[in-house]
Design a protein around this motif. Structure first.
Motif, PDB file in Angstrom:
ATOM      1  N   LYS A   2       0.833  -1.204   0.000  1.00 10.29           N
ATOM      2  CA  LYS A   2       0.000   0.000   0.000  1.00 10.29           C
ATOM      3  C   LYS A   2       0.867   1.253   0.000  1.00 10.29           C
ATOM      4  N   PRO A   3       0.427   2.293  -0.736  1.00 11.61           N
ATOM      5  CA  PRO A   3       1.149   3.569  -0.680  1.00 11.61           C
ATOM      6  C   PRO A   3       1.029   4.190   0.713  1.00 11.61           C
ATOM      7  N   LYS A   4       2.101   4.815   1.162  1.00 11.62           N
ATOM      8  CA  LYS A   4       2.091   5.502   2.458  1.00 11.62           C
ATOM      9  C   LYS A   4       1.422   6.856   2.282  1.00 11.62           C
ATOM     10  N   ALA A   5       0.540   7.188   3.232  1.00 14.36           N
ATOM     11  CA  ALA A   5      -0.240   8.420   3.097  1.00 14.36           C
ATOM     12  C   ALA A   5      -0.272   9.223   4.389  1.00 14.36           C
ATOM     13  N   LEU A   6      -0.291  10.532   4.211  1.00  9.77           N
ATOM     14  CA  LEU A   6      -0.588  11.473   5.284  1.00  9.77           C
ATOM     15  C   LEU A   6      -1.974  12.034   4.995  1.00  9.77           C
ATOM     16  N   VAL A   7      -2.765  12.232   6.050  1.00 12.36           N
ATOM     17  CA  VAL A   7      -4.150  12.671   5.891  1.00 12.36           C
ATOM     18  C   VAL A   7      -4.381  13.932   6.716  1.00 12.36           C
ATOM     19  N   PHE A   8      -5.026  14.917   6.088  1.00 12.03           N
ATOM     20  CA  PHE A   8      -5.307  16.204   6.722  1.00 12.03           C
ATOM     21  C   PHE A   8      -6.798  16.488   6.572  1.00 12.03           C
ATOM     22  N   VAL A   9      -7.478  16.734   7.685  1.00 10.61           N
ATOM     23  CA  VAL A   9      -8.933  16.872   7.663  1.00 10.61           C
ATOM     24  C   VAL A   9      -9.362  18.245   8.163  1.00 10.61           C
ATOM     25  N   ASP A  10     -10.056  18.986   7.300  1.00  9.12           N
ATOM     26  CA  ASP A  10     -10.718  20.232   7.697  1.00  9.12           C
ATOM     27  C   ASP A  10     -12.075  19.806   8.246  1.00  9.12           C
ATOM     28  N   PHE A  11     -12.109  19.559   9.556  1.00  3.04           N
ATOM     29  CA  PHE A  11     -13.328  19.007  10.153  1.00  3.04           C
ATOM     30  C   PHE A  11     -14.477  20.002  10.122  1.00  3.04           C
ATOM     31  N   GLU A  12     -14.187  21.283  10.094  1.00  2.00           N
ATOM     32  CA  GLU A  12     -15.255  22.277   9.979  1.00  2.00           C
ATOM     33  C   GLU A  12     -15.990  22.098   8.649  1.00  2.00           C
ATOM     34  N   HIS A  13     -15.226  21.951   7.567  1.00  2.00           N
ATOM     35  CA  HIS A  13     -15.845  21.716   6.255  1.00  2.00           C
ATOM     36  C   HIS A  13     -16.691  20.446   6.295  1.00  2.00           C
ATOM     37  N   TRP A  14     -16.115  19.363   6.772  1.00  2.00           N
ATOM     38  CA  TRP A  14     -16.791  18.070   6.756  1.00  2.00           C
ATOM     39  C   TRP A  14     -18.070  18.099   7.588  1.00  2.00           C
ATOM     40  N   SER A  15     -17.962  18.504   8.830  1.00  2.00           N
ATOM     41  CA  SER A  15     -19.102  18.431   9.733  1.00  2.00           C
ATOM     42  C   SER A  15     -20.195  19.446   9.406  1.00  2.00           C
ATOM     43  N   ILE A  16     -19.809  20.691   9.230  1.00  2.00           N
ATOM     44  CA  ILE A  16     -20.802  21.750   9.019  1.00  2.00           C
ATOM     45  C   ILE A  16     -21.493  21.580   7.663  1.00  2.00           C
ATOM     46  N   SER A  17     -20.727  21.329   6.607  1.00  2.22           N
ATOM     47  CA  SER A  17     -21.329  21.162   5.274  1.00  2.22           C
ATOM     48  C   SER A  17     -22.227  19.938   5.220  1.00  2.22           C
ATOM     49  N   LEU A  18     -21.763  18.849   5.796  1.00  6.92           N
ATOM     50  CA  LEU A  18     -22.552  17.610   5.773  1.00  6.92           C
ATOM     51  C   LEU A  18     -23.869  17.781   6.532  1.00  6.92           C
ATOM     52  N   GLN A  19     -23.802  18.469   7.671  1.00  9.80           N
ATOM     53  CA  GLN A  19     -25.014  18.705   8.466  1.00  9.80           C
ATOM     54  C   GLN A  19     -25.974  19.642   7.748  1.00  9.80           C
ATOM     55  N   ARG A  20     -25.463  20.762   7.240  1.00  9.60           N
ATOM     56  CA  ARG A  20     -26.322  21.752   6.589  1.00  9.60           C
ATOM     57  C   ARG A  20     -26.950  21.230   5.303  1.00  9.60           C
ATOM     58  N   MET A  21     -26.175  20.487   4.527  1.00  6.46           N
ATOM     59  CA  MET A  21     -26.647  20.078   3.207  1.00  6.46           C
ATOM     60  C   MET A  21     -27.403  18.749   3.215  1.00  6.46           C
TER      61      MET A  21
END
Length: 178
Positions: A2-21
């Protein structure tokens, strides 16, 4: 391998957009588990101002990572959200210092991230995947990435709709004779 990966999460985008939309909350563990099938995840860093309504998610986030970066602005007079700036700085630092990483995965829909994606793909020769909330992903960011995936998936939406339909039927059944 498997390729090695670093992950960066803008949780504000994820949570707020998912809830609103879509009226949904992030399935953090399920998302991480799907990523882990394809990538050897070296680090997941989650960014947000958790001092307010997003604090609910901290226990679920801690199930997948301890790398939680609080982005609250300490100034009571200046209300600017620092999440994007802090996240961008963190990604650039990792691009310069992380060795042996094949892929950068960024969860955001914000077009401000297109320049870091171009830097990672062009100068650093990395694969860059973008996760974003459906209908909240910048076209500029989408076109800069190696690949992208929008959430919620059709399956997640159908599950939500089925749940609403079942609740409606239960309500109708309970109130049928009233």
């Amino acid at each position: 391998k498997k390729p090695k990966a670093l992950v960066f999460v803008d949780f504000e985008h994820w949570s707020i957009s998912l809830q609103r939309m879509y009226g949904l909350k992030p399935d953090i563990k399920g998302w991480r588990d799907r990523l882990a099938r394809d990538y050897a995840i070296q680090e997941i860093a989650v960014f947000a101002d958790f001092s307010g309504s997003l604090g609910y998610a901290l226990p679920a986030i801690r199930e997948v990572t301890n790398q939680i970066i609080e982005t609250q602005n300490p100034s009571p007079h200046y209300k600017k959200d620092f999440t994007d700036f802090i996240m961008l700085d963190y990604i650039y630092q990792k691009a310069m210092t992380a060795r042996g990483i094949d892929t950068f995965i960024i969860f955001t829909g914000d077009g401000h991230f297109a320049s870091v994606v171009r830097c990672l793909t062009g100068l650093c020769r990395k694969q860059v995947g973008i996760y974003a909330v459906k209908d909240a992903l910048s076209n500029q960011l989408k076109s800069s990435a190696t690949w992208y995936c929008e959430l919620p998936t059709e399956e997640e939406l159908l599950t939500k709709y089925y749940s609403v339909i079942v609740k409606n039927f239960e309500y109708l059944q309970e109130n049928r004779n009233k």
